[in-house]
Design an enzyme around this catalytic site. Structure first.
Site, PDB file in Angstrom:
ATOM      1  N   LYS A  72       0.546  -1.330   0.038  1.00  0.00           N
ATOM      2  CA  LYS A  72       0.050  -0.033   0.283  1.00  0.00           C
ATOM      3  C   LYS A  72       0.817   1.469  -0.074  1.00  0.00           C
ATOM      4  O   LYS A  72       1.961   1.459   0.436  1.00  0.00           O
ATOM      5  CB  LYS A  72      -0.719  -0.182   1.437  1.00  0.00           C
ATOM      6  CG  LYS A  72      -2.454  -0.666   0.650  1.00  0.00           C
ATOM      7  CD  LYS A  72      -2.875  -0.216   2.605  1.00  0.00           C
ATOM      8  CE  LYS A  72      -4.121   0.274   2.127  1.00  0.00           C
ATOM      9  NZ  LYS A  72      -4.882   0.114   3.639  1.00  0.00           N
TER      10      LYS A  72
HETATM   11  O1  G3P Z   1      -7.777   0.011   5.718  1.00  0.00           O
HETATM   12  C1  G3P Z   1      -8.349   1.341   5.216  1.00  0.00           C
HETATM   13  C2  G3P Z   1      -9.330   2.058   5.220  1.00  0.00           C
HETATM   14  O2  G3P Z   1     -10.351   0.917   5.435  1.00  0.00           O
HETATM   15  C3  G3P Z   1      -9.523   2.536   7.022  1.00  0.00           C
HETATM   16  O3  G3P Z   1     -11.254   2.306   6.973  1.00  0.00           O
HETATM   17  O4  G3P Z   1     -12.241   3.188   8.967  1.00  0.00           O
HETATM   18  O5  G3P Z   1     -10.149   4.181   8.656  1.00  0.00           O
HETATM   19  O6  G3P Z   1     -11.541   4.580   7.646  1.00  0.00           O
HETATM   20  P1  G3P Z   1     -11.258   3.727   8.571  1.00  0.00           P
END
Ligand code: G3P
Length: 221
Positions: free
Chosen positions: A83
């Site tokens: 990533k």
């Molecule tokens: O892994 C990246 C993403 O899915 C993070 O999600 O809930 O922290 O905005 P969030």
């Protein structure tokens, strides 16, 4: 459509992999930090559970450093996808890594033009963060629609991972838009499965089964 789990928790990953629905895993430094385990060991264990793309985030910010870090991460396991944040330096790294065959997932994508540049640089995946856009009164799913249209128009092979998923409607809309992948936290995967009418139906069938006269054993064979 592919479903990934957005988690670094081994119990959660093991559990959903038994359901037979998981095609890959996405992690980020926040999710890894929650586990309090040795980073490389944790990633190796995740790779042993799920045989699919496993996204692990590079934390370097300069192109050359990102490339070095990505090479190191990719040596952990053949399924590692690195990533890389959506910056100029990130795009430079993606360009080099794609030529080396190291898979990349360009992350923290909040606009369709960012996604377009990621695809041009040769990213294997791009991750629009729908929940975080919704959090600031944006429309996360509008972004997914735009990206899917652009990639379709120009036949970009870059796959769209709908990330920052907060609830089942994000997954439903992603599927209707034809997004390649939705990566979901464990509770959302459980919500996708649950329906009160299923539970009520099972309860009623089991109660009615008890009313049926049976000769010997109560259970069907
Ligand atoms: O892994 C990246 C993403 O899915 C993070 O999600 O809930 O922290 O905005 P969030």
């Amino acid at each position: 459509m592919q479903l990934f789990i957005d988690s670094a928790n081994l119990e959660e990953i093991r559990e959903v992999s038994r359901w037979g629905i998981i095609d890959g895993v996405t992690t980020n430094p926040t999710l890894i930090a929650k586990e309090g385990k040795d980073f490389r060991q944790l990633i190796k264990e995740i790779c042993e559970i799920v045989d699919g793309p496993i996204s692990v985030e590079a934390i370097s910010m300069q192109g050359g450093e990102i490339i070095k870090e990505a090479r190191g991460l990719s040596r952990i396991h053949k399924n590692i996808v690195v990533k890389i944040p959506l910056t100029k330096e990130g795009l430079k790294a993606v360009k080099v890594l794609s030529k080396e065959g190291i898979k990349t997932n360009v992350t923290l994508c909040f606009s369709a033009t960012q996604a377009l540049l990621s695809a041009k640089a040769g990213a294997n995946f791009v991750s629009p963060f729908v929940g975080r856009l919704d959090d600031i009164s944006g429309r996360g799913m509008d972004l997914v629609r735009e990206i899917c249209t652009i990639f379709h128009n120009y036949h970009f092979p870059t796959q769209v991972i709908v990330a920052s998923v907060r609830h089942p409607l994000h997954v439903l809309e992603a599927a209707l838009l034809g997004a390649d992948i939705a990566t979901c936290p464990f509770p959302v995967l459980e919500q996708l499965l649950k329906h009160p009418l299923t539970d009520i139906g099972i309860k009623r069938f089991l109660e009615d089964w008890e009313k049926i006269p049976k000769k010997r054993d109560k259970r069907p064979r």
